[in-house]
Scaffold this motif. Structure first.
Motif, PDB file in Angstrom:
ATOM      1  N   LEU A 227       0.841  -1.204   0.000  1.00  0.00           N
ATOM      2  CA  LEU A 227       0.000   0.000   0.000  1.00  0.00           C
ATOM      3  C   LEU A 227       0.871   1.247   0.000  1.00  0.00           C
ATOM      4  CD1 LEU A 227      -2.856   1.232   0.237  1.00  0.00           C
ATOM      5  CD2 LEU A 227      -2.568   1.147   2.711  1.00  0.00           C
ATOM      6  N   LEU A 228       1.894   1.217   0.849  1.00  0.00           N
ATOM      7  CA  LEU A 228       2.821   2.345   0.932  1.00  0.00           C
ATOM      8  C   LEU A 228       3.515   2.564  -0.418  1.00  0.00           C
ATOM      9  CD1 LEU A 228       3.919   4.360   2.991  1.00  0.00           C
ATOM     10  CD2 LEU A 228       5.775   2.773   3.437  1.00  0.00           C
ATOM     11  N   TYR A 229       3.865   1.475  -1.050  1.00  0.00           N
ATOM     12  CA  TYR A 229       4.541   1.534  -2.354  1.00  0.00           C
ATOM     13  C   TYR A 229       3.636   2.197  -3.392  1.00  0.00           C
ATOM     14  CZ  TYR A 229       6.690  -0.345  -6.629  1.00  0.00           C
ATOM     15  OH  TYR A 229       7.261  -0.489  -7.854  1.00  0.00           O
ATOM     16  N   LEU A 230       2.371   1.767  -3.428  1.00  0.00           N
ATOM     17  CA  LEU A 230       1.442   2.331  -4.402  1.00  0.00           C
ATOM     18  C   LEU A 230       1.160   3.809  -4.111  1.00  0.00           C
ATOM     19  CD1 LEU A 230      -1.085  -0.599  -4.908  1.00  0.00           C
ATOM     20  CD2 LEU A 230       0.788   0.110  -6.384  1.00  0.00           C
ATOM     21  N   LEU A 231       1.082   4.130  -2.817  1.00  0.00           N
ATOM     22  CA  LEU A 231       0.869   5.541  -2.447  1.00  0.00           C
ATOM     23  C   LEU A 231       2.057   6.404  -2.884  1.00  0.00           C
ATOM     24  CD1 LEU A 231      -0.685   5.313   1.152  1.00  0.00           C
ATOM     25  CD2 LEU A 231      -1.728   6.323  -0.880  1.00  0.00           C
ATOM     26  N   SER A 232       3.253   5.859  -2.701  1.00  0.00           N
ATOM     27  CA  SER A 232       4.467   6.609  -3.081  1.00  0.00           C
ATOM     28  C   SER A 232       4.522   6.823  -4.581  1.00  0.00           C
ATOM     29  CB  SER A 232       5.720   5.866  -2.625  1.00  0.00           C
ATOM     30  OG  SER A 232       5.696   5.716  -1.250  1.00  0.00           O
ATOM     31  N   VAL A 233       4.226   5.774  -5.342  1.00  0.00           N
ATOM     32  CA  VAL A 233       4.248   5.910  -6.806  1.00  0.00           C
ATOM     33  C   VAL A 233       3.198   6.928  -7.246  1.00  0.00           C
ATOM     34  CG1 VAL A 233       3.870   4.695  -8.994  1.00  0.00           C
ATOM     35  CG2 VAL A 233       5.178   3.594  -7.186  1.00  0.00           C
ATOM     36  N   SER A 234       2.020   6.891  -6.600  1.00  0.00           N
ATOM     37  CA  SER A 234       0.962   7.865  -6.938  1.00  0.00           C
ATOM     38  C   SER A 234       1.433   9.281  -6.621  1.00  0.00           C
ATOM     39  CB  SER A 234      -0.312   7.584  -6.144  1.00  0.00           C
ATOM     40  OG  SER A 234      -0.723   6.267  -6.353  1.00  0.00           O
ATOM     41  N   LEU A 235       2.134   9.406  -5.486  1.00  0.00           N
ATOM     42  CA  LEU A 235       2.627  10.731  -5.095  1.00  0.00           C
ATOM     43  C   LEU A 235       3.642  11.248  -6.127  1.00  0.00           C
ATOM     44  CD1 LEU A 235       2.604  12.950  -2.912  1.00  0.00           C
ATOM     45  CD2 LEU A 235       4.519  11.785  -1.836  1.00  0.00           C
ATOM     46  N   ILE A 236       4.506  10.362  -6.579  1.00  0.00           N
ATOM     47  CA  ILE A 236       5.494  10.773  -7.588  1.00  0.00           C
ATOM     48  C   ILE A 236       4.775  11.214  -8.862  1.00  0.00           C
ATOM     49  CG2 ILE A 236       7.361   9.932  -9.106  1.00  0.00           C
ATOM     50  CD1 ILE A 236       8.262  10.419  -6.220  1.00  0.00           C
ATOM     51  N   SER A 237       3.740  10.472  -9.249  1.00  0.00           N
ATOM     52  CA  SER A 237       2.967  10.840 -10.430  1.00  0.00           C
ATOM     53  C   SER A 237       2.361  12.232 -10.250  1.00  0.00           C
ATOM     54  CB  SER A 237       1.872   9.800 -10.671  1.00  0.00           C
ATOM     55  OG  SER A 237       1.049  10.201 -11.720  1.00  0.00           O
TER      56      SER A 237
END
Lengths: 309, 427
Positions: A252-262
């Motif tokens: 979940l943290l990984y997906l949130l981080s990737v979304s944040l980078i986007s």
């Protein structure tokens, strides 16, 4: 596959591509001239072979001289005393037709100033208010279009991120490590590869037969940039996870981080002056780290004492 | 970077050595690419009214004489042991700078072909002696790990200044500029040489320090001599090919206003500022590549970019003949030129020891640089006198560039079969 055999195949393939690329200079099926600026006096029986495109500057075509193709004006000034065999299309700029000037085709006028002296001939039709088709002109996107575009971009990035994490975790980790340990080399290699890659793919398109290679190359570059951003997202997730007091599901943290980078990449596009360079820098780092690790399949180690040839 | 360590250790004299070397080499290279390469042509053609072919012949003679002087002087320096005596080398460098300053002043005395030839011959001797003397100071002043970055700095300064500063490519402009730079430079040399500071004595010991001494590619136990080192032969061939391709293509383009007036010779500052900035970026990229990556990759990039540039020019000439030139091609050209210049500044010291650097540099620079210039000038004249069109000229250069790129590619990636004994040794 045997490594030696692969090397031979790589060389043969490259030689074939190179010959095809070189062949594009032999094409004589089209000719033309683009004027970017300055004053140009075109004289002689044939003032210009093929089409003439005027972006800016001042062009004068002498009496009894002719342009064998069409003339397209995006801006600047054109004074025609001679002949145009094709059409004359003006989007912007000013046109002066001299007393003995002839346009064999149509005259398409956009937002332009035209001075026509008596004796000038236009054999085709005259169209006023000429403008590019509306679908050609890029309109500013609405807010809902921007949101949709962002969601689509983020969704695709998340899908790719999940795929890489599930099926190619080691290559992704190598790219992440290279980004964090060798940012300068990553940016350097990425910048050079991006610039040269773009030029190469544009030139490949001139061969016509290699247009699919050109499109595939551009797609690969786009993919590498996205992988780079996903890797930055992964690094962010690791950093946050190490500092959090309670454990959150790492996926979940990984997906949130990737979304944040986007979101950051998208948002930087709206920041004046530094926004675009920062996006380009991160894109270059992504391309560079992927290339340095050979798409994640080996660790990059800086050269300390290498043999030449 | 070693320089940062020197800063933290407050070794200011060693840091001064960096500044001294960068300043000396940047000014020397600026002198070469402006006053010598462009100014002499302008002097011969515009001021003296000599034909293009005559001036090209003089320039070819200049290249050959410089080549001969450099090798002879480098040989003498290595075998007399002068290469290891920093103070003597510094005194020689001062003499070269002084001679070049006086020759620059004397430019106004050239009024006919004879005085032009004499001036060229004297300058060839000065530059021929200057190359082994100045390059050999690399092993005295620049630690091995920082050579790529220092070469990048020298290249950046020289090319940025050469693109941005000159308002016109005339001998008068270049002469005035050079005198403003060289006269204080000569005074600085004299102050260091004859002044009370003991900077030179400290710098003279540095080549004995392991971080300066042995070049990056010289293995322990090797003398770094030419006969022992097949690498220098490969390097000379590679650098020769790069110089040759660059010179052959650029010679013809400088005569084509459509390619020059909006780019290198633009009256506005912006295009020249852009090209100068790209030179800086290219040099920095090469500096990082040289230090952190395999040389093979760097050479591959350089040849590849040159091939792409000539492909682009050939394509433009075939499709849009006579049109204006955009800044896209000059951008790639500047990248490639900066990258190989960085290699040229750094590599000769890295295949040498302090004792062999003069000879290796002289042979390397003379055979690759000056001979390539001589041959490419000769070939360009031959093609022009045979009535070869610009499009055909560029097409041939492009074909050569691709051929060389492929040769390097094959040389690097062709699988090498190790012998049984080598295999055992590797394991």
């Amino acid at each position: 596959m045997n490594r030696t055999y692969a090397s031979y195949r790589f060389i043969v393939l490259f030689i074939a591509l190179t010959f095809l690329l070189s062949a594009c200079q032999g094409v004589d099926s089209y000719s033309g001239r683009i004027i970017f600026s300055g004053e140009h006096h075109l004289r002689g029986e044939v003032a210009n072979y093929g089409d003439l495109v005027i972006l800016e500057g001042s062009v004068q075509i002498a009496p009894l001289s002719r342009v064998t193709g069409s003339v397209y004006m995006i801006g600047g000034e054109l004074t025609l005393f001679g002949e145009v065999e094709g059409n004359l299309t003006i989007l912007d700029g000013s046109l002066t037709l001299g007393p003995e000037s002839t346009i064999n085709g149509d005259l398409n006028l956009g937002s332009s100033d035209v001075t026509r002296q008596p004796g000038s001939q236009i054999l085709g039709e005259i169209t006023e208010g000429f403008a590019l088709p509306t679908e050609w002109v890029r309109q500013a996107p609405t807010l809902s279009e921007q949101v949709r575009s962002f969601l689509l971009q983020t969704g695709l990035m998340l899908l790719l991120a999940l795929f890489l994490r599930r099926f190619l975790p080691r290559p992704l980790r190598r790219i992440e490590l290279t980004l964090i340990e060798h940012p300068l080399v990553s940016v350097t290699v990425g910048t050079l590869s991006a610039v040269i890659g773009l030029v190469l793919f544009i030139q490949l398109a001139f061969t016509v037969i290699l247009i699919p290679v050109s499109i595939a190359g551009l797609a690969l570059m786009f993919l590498l940039v996205t992988v780079g951003w996903i890797a930055i997202g992964g690094l962010l997730a690791n950093a946050v996870e190490a500092r959090l007091p309670s454990r959150i599901a790492s996926s979940l943290l990984y997906l949130l981080s990737v979304s944040l980078i986007s979101l950051i990449v998208d948002g930087l596009g709206y920041v004046p002056v530094i926004g675009a360079p920062l996006v380009l820098l991160s894109a270059s780092a992504g391309i560079g780290s992927a290339l340095l690790t050979r798409f994640g399949y080996q660790m990059y180690t800086p050269s300390e004492d290498t043999d030449l040839l | 970077m070693v320089l940062l360590r020197l800063f933290t250790q407050r070794r200011w004299i060693s840091v001064t050595g960096y500044a001294l070397f960068i300043g000396m080499m940047a000014v020397g290279y600026y002198y070469n690419i402006t006053l010598v390469q462009l100014g002499l042509v302008d002097l011969g053609q515009r001021v003296l009214g000599l034909s293009q072919v005559t001036v090209a012949n003089y320039m070819a003679g200049f290249a050959l004489l410089t080549c001969f002087c450099a090798i002879a002087f480098g040989w003498w320096m290595s075998f007399s042991g002068l290469a290891l005596r920093f103070r003597r080398k510094f005194a020689l460098a001062f003499a070269v700078v002084l001679a070049q300053t006086l020759l620059t002043i004397a430019l106004t005395l050239i009024t006919n072909a004879q005085s032009y030839a004499v001036w060229i011959a004297l300058t060839a001797v000065a530059i021929g002696c200057g190359v082994p003397v100045t390059f050999s100071m690399t092993s005295d002043l620049i630690p091995v790990r920082d050579r790529g970055y220092v070469a990048a700095t020298i290249t950046s300064i020289a090319y940025f200044a050469a693109n941005v500063i000159p308002t016109a490519w005339t001998i008068e402009v270049f002469r005035t500029q050079m005198l403003w730079i060289m006269a204080p430079g000569a005074l600085g040399f004299a102050a260091l040489l004859f002044g009370p500071l003991n900077i030179l004595d400290v710098l003279a010991q540095q080549h004995e320090d392991p971080i300066y001494a042995r070049g990056r590619y010289v293995k322990k136990g090797e003398a770094g001599r030419l006969v022992d080192n097949p690498r220098i032969i490969a390097l000379i061939v590679l650098m020769f090919a790069i110089f040759f391709i660059d010179s052959l293509g650029f010679l013809r383009m400088t005569e084509t206003p459509a390619y020059m007036l909006n780019t290198w010779r633009a009256s506005e500052l912006e295009p020249r500022l852009f090209i100068g900035s790209v030179h800086v970026i290219g040099a920095l990229i090469a500096g990082i590549f040289y230090t952190r990556m395999d040389d093979k990759i760097l050479f591959l990039w350089i040849f590849g970019i040159f091939a792409l540039v000539h492909q682009g020019y050939g394509l433009q000439e075939s499709l849009f003949s006579g049109g204006d030139s955009t800044l896209g091609m000059p951008m790639l050209y500047a990248l490639a030129v900066s990258m190989y210049t960085v290699v040229n500044f750094a590599i000769w010291a890295d295949i040498s020891t302090p004792g062999t650097i003069s000879l290796n540099t002289a042979i390397g620079v003379a055979l690759s640089g000056w001979t390539a210039t001589f041959l490419s000038t000769g070939l360009a004249i031959r093609w022009r006198s045979a009535g070869l069109s610009l499009a055909e000229h560029l097409r041939r250069v492009d074909a050569l560039a691709w051929l060389l790129f492929l040769a390097v590619l094959v040389l690097i990636f062709w699988p090498r079969h190790t012998t049984k004994s080598q295999h055992v040794e590797q394991n």
